[in-house]
Write a protein that holds these residues in place. Structure first.
Motif, mmCIF file in Angstrom:
data_model
loop_
_atom_site.group_PDB
_atom_site.id
_atom_site.type_symbol
_atom_site.label_atom_id
_atom_site.label_comp_id
_atom_site.label_asym_id
_atom_site.label_seq_id
_atom_site.Cartn_x
_atom_site.Cartn_y
_atom_site.Cartn_z
ATOM 1 N N MET A 1 1.671 -12.636 -11.589
ATOM 2 C CA MET A 1 1.183 -11.263 -11.279
ATOM 3 C C MET A 1 0.462 -11.292 -9.943
ATOM 4 S SD MET A 1 -0.213 -10.302 -15.297
ATOM 5 C CE MET A 1 -0.685 -8.646 -14.614
ATOM 6 N N GLU A 2 -0.271 -12.148 -9.610
ATOM 7 C CA GLU A 2 -1.028 -12.121 -8.682
ATOM 8 C C GLU A 2 -0.203 -11.978 -7.091
ATOM 9 O OE1 GLU A 2 -3.863 -15.241 -8.922
ATOM 10 O OE2 GLU A 2 -4.856 -14.329 -10.641
ATOM 11 N N ALA A 3 0.963 -12.483 -7.247
ATOM 12 C CA ALA A 3 1.995 -12.654 -6.216
ATOM 13 C C ALA A 3 2.949 -11.603 -6.224
ATOM 14 C CB ALA A 3 2.677 -13.884 -6.190
ATOM 15 N N ALA A 4 3.113 -10.711 -7.207
ATOM 16 C CA ALA A 4 4.092 -9.609 -7.254
ATOM 17 C C ALA A 4 4.045 -8.325 -6.548
ATOM 18 C CB ALA A 4 4.317 -9.063 -8.648
ATOM 19 N N PRO A 5 4.942 -7.792 -6.103
ATOM 20 C CA PRO A 5 4.783 -6.549 -5.282
ATOM 21 C C PRO A 5 4.382 -5.270 -5.962
ATOM 22 C CG PRO A 5 6.989 -6.749 -5.848
ATOM 23 C CD PRO A 5 6.369 -8.199 -6.287
ATOM 24 N N VAL A 6 3.408 -4.612 -5.447
ATOM 25 C CA VAL A 6 3.032 -3.268 -5.977
ATOM 26 C C VAL A 6 3.581 -1.881 -5.568
ATOM 27 C CG1 VAL A 6 0.940 -1.910 -5.999
ATOM 28 C CG2 VAL A 6 0.686 -4.383 -6.052
ATOM 29 N N ALA B 1 5.070 0.879 -3.924
ATOM 30 C CA ALA B 1 4.574 1.632 -2.551
ATOM 31 C C ALA B 1 4.268 2.999 -2.774
ATOM 32 C CB ALA B 1 6.118 1.523 -1.636
ATOM 33 N N THR B 2 4.661 3.931 -3.723
ATOM 34 C CA THR B 2 4.055 5.120 -3.560
ATOM 35 C C THR B 2 2.834 5.253 -4.059
ATOM 36 O OG1 THR B 2 6.536 6.036 -4.329
ATOM 37 C CG2 THR B 2 4.397 7.328 -4.630
ATOM 38 N N PHE B 3 2.620 4.421 -5.276
ATOM 39 C CA PHE B 3 0.969 4.091 -5.613
ATOM 40 C C PHE B 3 0.337 3.708 -4.354
ATOM 41 C CE2 PHE B 3 -1.633 0.980 -7.117
ATOM 42 C CZ PHE B 3 -2.780 1.573 -7.480
ATOM 43 N N GLN B 4 0.793 2.791 -3.714
ATOM 44 C CA GLN B 4 -0.083 2.113 -2.702
ATOM 45 C C GLN B 4 -0.450 3.282 -1.499
ATOM 46 O OE1 GLN B 4 0.755 -1.550 -0.519
ATOM 47 N NE2 GLN B 4 2.429 -2.089 -2.021
ATOM 48 N N SER B 5 0.664 4.236 -1.015
ATOM 49 C CA SER B 5 0.310 5.096 -0.240
ATOM 50 C C SER B 5 -0.802 6.287 -0.854
ATOM 51 C CB SER B 5 1.724 6.115 0.065
ATOM 52 O OG SER B 5 2.501 5.282 0.474
ATOM 53 N N SER C 1 -10.050 -2.364 4.882
ATOM 54 C CA SER C 1 -9.595 -2.640 6.422
ATOM 55 C C SER C 1 -8.513 -3.831 6.430
ATOM 56 C CB SER C 1 -10.759 -3.086 7.267
ATOM 57 O OG SER C 1 -11.115 -4.263 6.832
ATOM 58 N N ASP C 2 -8.431 -4.715 5.464
ATOM 59 C CA ASP C 2 -7.450 -5.895 5.278
ATOM 60 C C ASP C 2 -6.680 -5.282 3.901
ATOM 61 O OD1 ASP C 2 -5.928 -7.956 4.695
ATOM 62 O OD2 ASP C 2 -7.399 -9.268 4.756
ATOM 63 N N TRP C 3 -5.532 -4.471 3.819
ATOM 64 C CA TRP C 3 -4.875 -3.899 2.782
ATOM 65 C C TRP C 3 -4.502 -4.951 1.906
ATOM 66 C CZ3 TRP C 3 -5.824 0.275 0.473
ATOM 67 C CH2 TRP C 3 -4.716 0.758 -0.198
ATOM 68 N N GLU C 4 -4.054 -6.013 2.302
ATOM 69 C CA GLU C 4 -3.483 -6.998 1.381
ATOM 70 C C GLU C 4 -4.787 -7.577 0.511
ATOM 71 O OE1 GLU C 4 -0.638 -9.026 -0.481
ATOM 72 O OE2 GLU C 4 -0.431 -7.633 1.134
ATOM 73 N N ASP C 5 -5.931 -7.510 1.014
ATOM 74 C CA ASP C 5 -7.093 -7.931 0.294
ATOM 75 C C ASP C 5 -7.469 -6.798 -1.045
ATOM 76 O OD1 ASP C 5 -9.410 -9.538 -0.042
ATOM 77 O OD2 ASP C 5 -10.719 -7.770 0.648
ATOM 78 N N LEU D 1 -5.051 -5.375 -2.333
ATOM 79 C CA LEU D 1 -4.037 -5.341 -3.391
ATOM 80 C C LEU D 1 -4.252 -6.634 -3.959
ATOM 81 C CD1 LEU D 1 -0.689 -4.824 -1.410
ATOM 82 C CD2 LEU D 1 -1.608 -3.051 -2.782
ATOM 83 N N ASP D 2 -4.573 -7.778 -3.443
ATOM 84 C CA ASP D 2 -5.187 -8.960 -4.203
ATOM 85 C C ASP D 2 -6.140 -8.735 -5.336
ATOM 86 O OD1 ASP D 2 -3.327 -10.665 -3.017
ATOM 87 O OD2 ASP D 2 -4.979 -11.346 -1.221
ATOM 88 N N ALA D 3 -7.124 -7.699 -4.894
ATOM 89 C CA ALA D 3 -8.204 -7.356 -5.816
ATOM 90 C C ALA D 3 -7.421 -6.803 -7.055
ATOM 91 C CB ALA D 3 -9.223 -6.528 -5.151
ATOM 92 N N ILE D 4 -6.644 -5.716 -6.779
ATOM 93 C CA ILE D 4 -6.040 -5.106 -7.931
ATOM 94 C C ILE D 4 -5.127 -5.906 -8.978
ATOM 95 C CG2 ILE D 4 -4.247 -3.264 -8.396
ATOM 96 C CD1 ILE D 4 -5.273 -1.663 -5.846
ATOM 97 N N ARG D 5 -4.296 -6.772 -8.086
ATOM 98 C CA ARG D 5 -3.358 -7.845 -8.975
ATOM 99 C C ARG D 5 -4.251 -8.536 -9.858
ATOM 100 N NH1 ARG D 5 0.758 -8.041 -4.188
ATOM 101 N NH2 ARG D 5 -1.074 -9.123 -3.364
ATOM 102 N N GLU D 6 -5.190 -9.479 -9.323
ATOM 103 C CA GLU D 6 -6.264 -10.189 -9.880
ATOM 104 C C GLU D 6 -7.047 -9.625 -11.211
ATOM 105 O OE1 GLU D 6 -8.849 -12.285 -7.593
ATOM 106 O OE2 GLU D 6 -7.229 -12.680 -5.809
ATOM 107 N N THR D 7 -7.468 -8.254 -10.880
ATOM 108 C CA THR D 7 -7.911 -7.733 -12.047
ATOM 109 C C THR D 7 -7.197 -7.363 -12.992
ATOM 110 O OG1 THR D 7 -9.263 -6.729 -10.339
ATOM 111 C CG2 THR D 7 -9.489 -5.645 -12.560
#
Length: 672
Positions: free
Chosen positions: A434-439, A441-445, A488-492, A494-500
């Motif tokens: 889960m922590e490595a899976a894609p999120v 794109a529309t939600f990210q925007s 400021s580090d978008w991957e950070d 996404l990591d926080a969301i996936r880990e949660t």
């Protein structure tokens, strides 16, 4: 008048100065005043023997020190210092006794309760000196106590102490026990003839601490807390631990050699599960427990004592079948909400009840966000601006990456179901995926735009808010894990969301749900999002009622707070203590009874200043009143009611730290 309750809990306490090093004389019983064992007089002028004391004594409303019994005393200064040991079962408070027995008939009339309270506890010209004589069985101590808010001078205390000492057979052993900071301060002015026994000294002599009052039947196991990470427990175990663990999977009872705090993570779990929890000094070497190691036992944690006895496996199986949890039905997810909604609009209050409004919000936004929304809409409550990511996006993530299908395979695997070590390993693999899976794109925007517009330049906390936490019937406090991300580090981020999101599938949380018969795939997680607290000066937890006073006669706020840093409040590192106190916010003078002190601040100092304690008291009082229509007296609840509150004190460099409330949820109480 609300009579004093002796409140003591669970950590190494800071002792005030005392003369308690002197050894009391041996107590010898004299002539009993009560000759008929069936009689129960309204009062006695003297206590000549244990039978006299027992005839008048009541169990204190506070049960944190087991075995204590108390008799209230009244000294009437109008009537030449006549002393009365009142029947404390018949008259629960001093006012009831005084108004019934010492009013009129040639004596001054005792007025209203409000007038009595104001005069007899605060006026230097008061008619009565009021207190209690309490016998603490564990430390074998007789103690005179006054109410923690009583402003009696040292000379008044001395006058009452000497009268009680001279009129009780226990007089040679009598100490004075200060019950609050203010009383401690005045006790320093007492003459050396008045021996003082501190809360710390009383507590140090106690070997049993009841935390959650309950009975259960399970197999008794001895485990070191450090070994829990590699030891798998059964639902039906009762465990004896050397110290308080940071976490523990589902068990039917807990005994810790190290004493706990009422809001420790272990105790909250026990309260959620309605299973017994206790502290017992030298538990790991207790001969009674060791003799039953590995056997089926019945453990009872009572307010004043505990018991354990062996039972047969047949009895144990019958108990489990009769008491195993009724499967919990979670609120069905609402996946129609797709906007990133500000918290002000999450709970919609209208014509229905507040409880119904909260319940209506949970399927889309989860329990934590629903309660947070109520607080955001509470005038005068300091709370951070926040928004929610609804549960829809968790489900979207799970479906788009095939995780529901993968979980179906795990749940169908007999080895996964049968072996906890296999479940633990497979769930770790599942979370890693889960922590490595894609999120999406529309939600990210959408999220990028929301953060850039409303929270520019701020690091953000992504907090769990599920339909399986902070709920009546299944609070599941601490089941899930929140994380921080820096936009400021978008991957950070996404990591926080996936880990949660992945924390739904933690092993202990999975076991908790299985124990309660919950459909794992029915759990959905919304996210509560706000600026994080990077450098808080203090963090704490609190209850909006006194956990040791189920009767309501001694209301107060319970607070457990620690100086900012890495030491957590609910499960601190070994050897770390926090400030714990009862704050009698509704009493004149706002007395504070400190139960322990933080060892991370200088000796003699407290984590919070008096001004900060008052600021916290105001907030806790508002929260208590705000949620009463949902869970408290305004909702028809005549039993225990308190909100469990997390808070921070935070400020910019050079500024005085101010309060921010993090969350609130209904508290289950400490059992029966």
């Amino acid at each position: 008048m609300r009579s004093h309750l002796f409140v003591v809990i669970t950590a190494l306490l800071l002792a005030c100065s005392s003369d308690s090093s002197s050894t009391p004389d041996v107590v010898q019983e004299g002539t009993c005043e009560v000759t008929d064992e069936s009689s129960s007089p309204s009062f006695l002028a003297r206590i000549g023997c244990q039978k006299d004391f027992n005839a008048l004594a009541s169990e204190p409303l506070d049960t944190s020190i087991p075995g204590a019994r108390s008799v209230k005393v009244v000294l009437d200064r109008f009537d030449n210092d006549t002393l009365y040991f009142q029947n404390s079962t018949r008259y629960a408070i001093h006012y009831e006794f005084v108004s019934a027995n010492l009013s009129g008939g040639g004596r001054p009339i005792v007025g209203s309760l409000a007038d009595f309270n104001q005069t007899e506890y605060y006026s230097p010209d008061r008619r009565f000196l009021l207190g209690s004589v309490t016998y603490y069985e564990g430390p074998d101590v007789w103690a005179l106590e006054i109410a923690p808010y009583d402003s009696a001078s040292a000379s008044m205390v001395t006058r009452l102490y000497e009268a009680v000492r001279d009129a009780g057979y226990f007089g040679p052993a009598l100490f004075f026990h200060p019950t609050s900071q203010a009383v401690e301060a005045e006790a320093k002015n007492l003459p050396t003839s008045v021996r003082v026994k501190t809360t710390a000294e009383l507590f140090a002599a106690i070997d049993y601490q009841p935390l959650n009052l309950a009975t259960s039947v399970g197999r008794l196991r001895f485990i070191k807390a450090a070994d829990l990470a590699t030891t798998y427990l059964s639902y039906r175990d009762i465990v004896v631990l050397d110290r308080i663990p940071n976490d523990i999977s589902v068990v039917l009872g807990i005994i810790t050699e190290e004493f706990q705090t009422p809001l420790s993570h272990v105790n909250v779990l026990s309260q959620n599960r309605k299973t017994p929890n206790m502290g017992l000094r030298d538990a790991t070497t207790n001969s009674q427990l060791r003799a039953l190691e590995g056997k089926w036992v019945r453990l009872t944690v009572g307010a004043f004592d505990w018991s354990v006895e062996e039972v047969t496996s047949t009895e144990a199986d019958a108990y489990w079948e009769a008491h195993k949890p009724v499967p919990v039905q979670l609120p069905a997810a609402d996946l129609t909400v797709t906007d990133l909604r500000d918290l002000e609009q999450v709970v919609v209050e209208g014509s229905g009840s507040l409880r119904d409004a909260i319940k209506a919000a949970i399927p889309a936004f989860g329990g934590k966000a629903a309660h947070y929304s109520v607080m955001v809409n509470t005038p005068g409550l300091p709370i951070r601006k926040a928004f929610t990511i609804p549960a829809y996006y968790y489900v979207q993530f799970m479906e788009e990456n095939g995780f529901y299908a993968r979980m179906d395979q795990l749940l169908a695997d007999p080895e996964f179901q049968a072996k906890p070590e296999v479940r633990d390993a497979r769930l770790k693999e599942f979370r890693k995926a889960m922590e490595a899976a894609p999120v999406n794109a529309t939600f990210q925007s959408m999220l990028k735009a929301k953060l850039a517009t409303d929270y520019p330049g701020l690091t953000m906390r992504f907090r769990t808010s599920t339909n399986s936490e902070d709920l009546e019937g299944f609070p599941c406090a601490g089941c899930y894990e929140s994380h921080t991300g820096d936009p400021s580090d978008w991957e950070d981020v996404l990591d926080a969301i996936r880990e949660t999101w992945a924390s739904i599938w933690l092993f202990r949380t999975f076991e908790e749900r299985a124990y309660n018969g919950i459909d794992h795939k029915a759990v959905v997680m919304a996210l509560l999002v706000h600026h994080n607290f990077p450098d808080e000066e203090a963090n704490g937890v609190a209850l909006t009622a006194n956990p040791f006073d189920p009767s309501g006669l001694q209301p107060g706020l319970y607070v457990n707070v620690q100086a900012g840093g890495d030491a957590e409040v609910v499960h601190p590192p070994p050897g770390i203590t926090s400030d714990q106190f009862i704050y009698e916010f509704h009493q004149p003078g706002l007395p504070i009874t400190y139960l322990s002190h933080s060892n991370l601040v200088a000796e003699g100092e407290t984590v919070l200043t008096p001004a900060q304690v008052f600021e916290l008291g105001q907030a806790l009082d508002r929260i208590h009143e705000r949620f009463s229509p949902a869970y408290g007296p305004k909702a028809g609840n005549t039993g225990w009611y308190a909100m469990d509150v997390e808070f921070k004190f935070d400020g910019e460099p050079g500024q005085t730290p101010t309060l921010t409330v993090k969350q609130a949820r209904p508290h289950p109480g400490r059992g029966q």
